[in-house]
Design an enzyme around this catalytic site. Structure first.
Site, PDB file in Angstrom:
ATOM      1  N   SER A  30      -3.414   0.478   6.469  1.00 23.54           N
ATOM      2  CA  SER A  30      -4.204   0.108   5.398  1.00 23.54           C
ATOM      3  C   SER A  30      -3.623  -0.588   4.141  1.00 23.54           C
ATOM      4  O   SER A  30      -3.983  -1.017   3.320  1.00 23.54           O
ATOM      5  CB  SER A  30      -5.011   1.445   4.799  1.00 23.54           C
ATOM      6  N   ASP A 326      -7.905   5.052  -4.647  1.00 23.16           N
ATOM      7  CA  ASP A 326      -8.710   5.884  -4.056  1.00 23.16           C
ATOM      8  C   ASP A 326      -7.804   7.180  -3.726  1.00 23.16           C
ATOM      9  O   ASP A 326      -6.565   7.136  -4.070  1.00 23.16           O
ATOM     10  CB  ASP A 326      -9.611   5.612  -2.801  1.00 23.16           C
ATOM     11  N   HIS A 329      -4.895   5.429  -1.393  1.00 23.21           N
ATOM     12  CA  HIS A 329      -4.350   3.999  -1.617  1.00 23.21           C
ATOM     13  C   HIS A 329      -4.084   3.342  -2.969  1.00 23.21           C
ATOM     14  O   HIS A 329      -4.821   4.136  -3.871  1.00 23.21           O
ATOM     15  CB  HIS A 329      -5.575   2.999  -0.946  1.00 23.21           C
TER      16      HIS A 329
END
Ligand code: NAG
Ligand code: NAG
Ligand code: NAG
Ligand code: NAG
Length: 353
Positions: A30, A326, A329
């Site tokens: 990610s 978040d 991340h």
């Protein structure tokens, strides 16, 4: 006839000038995914294609796990290349000459990591092989081979292999039948195999992000029991990250001796994140521990966007004030700072000359 000739010349000119550029191929998780998981059958835990993801830069959710761009996007910008869509986007073949992004949120170096919900590193390599075939078909063997050998191969992989046991059991008890050092060996071993395979296919220039201080992400801090509001990190997770990074450094040094023409840059993602958590104001942030988007303590409950099991979430006013976007991340601002450092201080730009 004259028109055909002009068109022919035009095509040649476009293809030769484009062939002279350095392509970027991206593998991993990610931290570098541009939205491949929008196209697979997975859960919202591994997706970010809903608001407020993307709100700072794109004004719509692209599938990137950030309020805007991620590191490879900035690298492309510095290299004066357009943004490339995720590989699984049907339009991506038009960009093969300037690269492809195979990364998938949740992916690890091990096939077992979040198996069935992500595109494993092994599958990402198969996709790269398909791009190679398509490039050869489109531009001929010689040009395709040239593009692939001049290209930069970027990796961010490993975090999910270490995090998944915590996330699955939701406890600080690390449930693995392997000892720490065995686990690290297996993970770095699989990364090494991937590098060797790409090298056999002509890849020469590699860039790696090492693994961040996993235990200090808002998402892991909150599993500490008893809760620690003064902000302790999950030491065991951070220890694994450190062991991994040592083993990766060592393996890359060995590969540089073994593999013909192998060049690499190792970006210390771990140090960069840790410094920003510890000294947010030094880097222009107000908040280093708490995420901009999420629920509860440190906004560590992974609910950003309200499409995951917990539907309620908060989002901060100004993501620029935060290191973490978040629970796991980073903000676009943090990624931009890191890409800038990689490009300038670590001279990634010389890979694109
Ligand atoms: C997607 O995955 C779910 C759960 O694994 C399954 O029930 C469903 O049939 C899958 N859908 C497709 C289109 O593959
Ligand atoms: C821990 O792992 C073992 C072996 O993989 C498994 O049998 C067991 O159910 C796991 N325990 C928890 C709490 O997940
Ligand atoms: C790669 O990972 C698998 C588990 O997915 C493991 O069995 C294997 O030993 C690993 N390979 C290396 C070279 O470490
Ligand atoms: C909470 O974390 C801080 C900082 O890491 C540590 O000094 C303190 O001992 C921890 N408190 C508890 C109750 O674990």
């Amino acid at each position: 006839m004259a028109l055909l000739y002009i068109l022919f010349i035009l095509c040649i000119t476009i293809s030769t000038s484009a062939a002279a550029r350095t392509a970027l191929f991206v593998f991993g998780d990610s931290f570098v995914d541009a939205g491949n998981n929008n196209f697979i059958n997975t859960t919202t835990l591994d997706q970010a294609n809903f608001p407020p993801y993307g709100r700072t830069y794109f004004n719509y959710p692209t599938g990137r796990f950030s309020d805007g761009r991620v590191i490879p996007d900035f690298i492309l910008e510095y290299a004066k290349l357009p943004l490339i869509p995720p590989y699984l986007d049907p339009r991506s073949y038009r960009y093969y000459k300037i690269g492809a992004n195979f990364a998938s949120a949740g992916a690890g170096a091990l096939v077992e990591t979040f198996q069935g919900s992500v595109i494993s590193l092994q599958t990402q390599l198969i996709y790269h092989k398909r791009v190679e075939k398509r490039l050869k078909k489109m531009y001929g063997d010689a040009k395709a081979t040239n593009t692939l050998s001049k290209a930069v191969y970027m990796f961010s992989i490993g975090s999910n292999d270490y995090m998944s046991p915590y996330l699955i059991t939701n406890s600080t008890h690390f449930n693995s039948s392997n000892s720490n050092s065995q686990l690290v060996q297996i993970i770095v071993g699989n990364i090494t195999i991937a590098i060797k395979r790409l090298h056999e296919q002509g890849a020469r220039k590699f860039v790696f992000l090492n693994v961040g201080p996993l235990g200090c992400s808002p998402g892991l801090r909150i599993i500490l029991n008893p809760p620690n509001d003064s902000g302790g990190c999950v030491e065991q997770a951070s220890l694994l990250a450190t062991l991994h990074n040592q083993a990766l450094t060592k393996s890359l040094k060995t590969l540089a001796k073994q593999l013909h023409g192998f060049r690499y840059l190792l970006y210390d993602f771990h140090h960069s994140i840790q410094q920003r958590i510890k000294h947010p104001s030094k880097y222009g942030y107000k908040q280093g521990k708490t995420a901009c988007c999420g629920t509860g303590r440190f906004r560590g409950t992974y609910s950003c966007g309200g499409k995951r099991p917990l539907k309620e979430y908060e989002v901060c006013k100004d993501p620029k004030e935060y290191v973490f976007w978040d629970s796991y991340h980073l903000t676009e601002r943090a990624y931009n700072q890191m890409a800038h450092q990689l490009w300038n201080q670590q001279n990634l730009k010389t890979f694109f000359d």
